[in-house]
Write an enzyme that holds these catalytic residues in place. Structure first.
Site, PDB file in Angstrom:
ATOM      1  N   ASP B  11       0.853  -1.186   0.000  1.00 16.38           N
ATOM      2  CA  ASP B  11       0.000   0.000   0.000  1.00 16.38           C
ATOM      3  C   ASP B  11       0.888   1.234   0.000  1.00 16.38           C
ATOM      4  O   ASP B  11       1.742   1.382   0.866  1.00 16.38           O
ATOM      5  CB  ASP B  11      -0.874   0.020   1.261  1.00 16.38           C
ATOM      6  CG  ASP B  11      -2.009  -0.986   1.158  1.00 16.38           C
ATOM      7  OD1 ASP B  11      -2.076  -1.703   0.143  1.00 16.38           O
ATOM      8  OD2 ASP B  11      -2.819  -1.064   2.098  1.00 16.38           O
ATOM      9  N   ASP B 130     -14.480  -5.251  -4.499  1.00  9.76           N
ATOM     10  CA  ASP B 130     -14.574  -5.281  -3.032  1.00  9.76           C
ATOM     11  C   ASP B 130     -15.979  -5.740  -2.678  1.00  9.76           C
ATOM     12  O   ASP B 130     -16.950  -5.071  -3.034  1.00  9.76           O
ATOM     13  CB  ASP B 130     -14.337  -3.881  -2.449  1.00  9.76           C
ATOM     14  CG  ASP B 130     -12.905  -3.403  -2.676  1.00  9.76           C
ATOM     15  OD1 ASP B 130     -12.039  -4.256  -2.970  1.00  9.76           O
ATOM     16  OD2 ASP B 130     -12.655  -2.191  -2.551  1.00  9.76           O
TER      17      ASP B 130
END
Lengths: 208, 252
Positions: B11, B130
């Protein structure tokens, strides 16, 4: 020595440029161009290819004189040329992705969709697979049988003359994953994304 | 035989790794290029960058990171986060990304997936989904990092992106993400059974056994994980040796 990567707007060739740059460092002069004069005077040519068979053939044809120059280089003068992925597939007479499309006709055969046995195998064939070496190839010098290479494709090259096949891989069936005939080389896998083994293949090609 | 892939995910926020490897040998723990290199040298099958920079102005930063990483890592590089337009994809590919993952923009406009896969080839278009469980065997697509409900069924959407040319699906369970309690195996199984493109499992890995479950029970072609690798609990090599010992084929 001059090695030329043919840039014919065939999609993403950054990785090919990066890995060849890494291997060529201090050894050979690397060009990335579609300039036919530079291609003609080069010692070795790399023909990458991403996207569909049709889009790659169309892009090659859209550059005036490019196909003839490549043919003269690889077929008439028999100088070393390496096709990668769709770059290899285009050696065929004909491809069936999207619509039936005429290839370069440098190696008799066709490019068809991998028979995934009614969905048993996922497509695209993405990831690392082992190559089974079928004959000695100069670009496989010091490459062990069953080495892992990175693949991303849904179509396969089926040559008429099986003696050109230098390695296969197992996915739904035995898929041709590299060819060699005179100084014409092709890999269905991506040596530029195949870690150290891939870089070794690039090095072998550069050293030919 | 095609090997199951292990993909560490980094990330990145404003050019720095926020959830990253905590190894002592790192000169600069926040440098994404250095971390990617450690993973690729350690046997990662692919590297994934997720740009979680909130603002749009910083797109140049991630592009620069991709450019530097691609010069040093010779395994496939996937980049996601904030990808909204064909121009965003072009920029990332030119910088050296091999695949681009599209999330919210694919939900808003599936034509982007179609257009992108036509232009660049399916091989470089990943759609990140997601999903959150809403009832038994029913999952819904969420966007904006799991904040926004869409009302779209996750399995239907997976089929839809496949039809529109996605080459892979990166499937994250929002219920499991960050819990370290394992992937949502039922979600994975349902999506892998209903699609014909490779699915990358994501969200919830806490142990090596979870990787096994994702592949063997969930049918994933690849497993993505962040924290178990970042904090040095396991190296990529440990994961591969473990899976290999349980007869899951990996690239050793």
């Amino acid at each position: 020595m001059n090695v030329t990567i043919v840039d014919y707007q065939s999609g993403n060739i950054s990785s090919v440029i990066n890995s060849f740059t890494e291997v060529a460092k201090g050894k050979v002069n690397l060009e990335v161009t579609s300039d036919i004069n530079k291609i003609r005077s080069s010692d070795k040519i790399v023909l990458p290819g991403q996207g569909s068979f049709k889009s790659c053939v169309d892009s090659l044809n859209s550059i005036n004189g490019l196909v003839d120059t490549l043919k003269e280089f690889a077929i008439t003068n028999k100088k070393p040329l390496l096709g990668i992925c769709v770059g290899l597939q285009m050696f065929a007479d004909i491809g069936y992705e999207e619509v039936e499309t005429k290839g370069l006709g440098w190696m008799s055969g066709k490019v068809s969709k991998i028979d995934n046995q009614k969905g048993k195998f996922k497509l695209p064939h993405i990831g690392w697979n082992e190559i089974e070496i079928q004959k000695e190839s100069r670009i496989f010098k010091n490459i062990k049988n069953k080495s892992h290479m990175y693949f991303v494709h849904s179509y396969e090259f089926i040559p008429e003359d099986k003696s050109v096949i230098s390695s296969t891989t197992d996915y739904a069936s035995k898929i041709v994953c590299s060819v060699e005939k005179d100084n014409l080389f092709g890999t269905q896998f991506h040596p530029e994304k195949s870690d150290k083994t891939g870089l070794k293949i690039i090095d072998n090609f550069i050293k030919l | 035989m095609l090997k199951n892939r292990i993909i560490p995910c980094l990330d990145v926020k404003n050019g720095r790794v926020v959830k990253g490897i905590n190894f002592v040998e790192l000169k600069d723990a926040g440098d994404p290029v250095e971390q990617a290199k450690i993973y690729s040298d350690g046997g990662a099958d692919e590297i994934c960058f997720l740009d979680i920079t909130a603002s749009n102005e910083n797109r140049e930063t991630i592009i620069d990171i991709v450019r530097k990483t691609a010069k040093e890592c010779f395994v496939p590089l996937t980049v996601g986060g904030g990808v909204r337009t064909i121009q965003n994809i072009t920029d990332l590919l030119l910088a050296g990304a091999d695949k681009v993952s599209i999330n919210t923009a694919a939900v808003k406009n599936v034509d982007l997936v179609k257009e992108a896969s036509k232009k660049f080839g399916s091989q470089c278009i990943v759609v990140a989904i997601d999903a959150k469980k809403v009832s038994d065997n029913k999952w819904e697509v969420f966007t904006h990092g799991g904040r926004n409900k869409t009302g779209i069924d996750a399995v239907d959407f997976a089929k839809k992106v496949e039809e529109n040319g996605a080459g892979e699906i990166l499937l994250t369970s929002m219920d499991k993400d960050g819990t370290k309690s394992g992937y949502d195996v039922d979600l994975l199984k349902t999506v892998t059974n209903n699609t014909n493109i490779p699915v990358i499992a994501s969200g919830g890995v806490g142990t090596l056994d979870h990787l096994y479950d994702g592949i063997v029970k969930g049918g994933a072609s690849a497993v993505l994980a962040a924290s178990i690798f970042h904090y040095g609990e396991y190296k990529i090599k440990d994961a591969k040796e473990y899976l290999n010992s349980k007869n899951v084929s990996v690239r050793l």
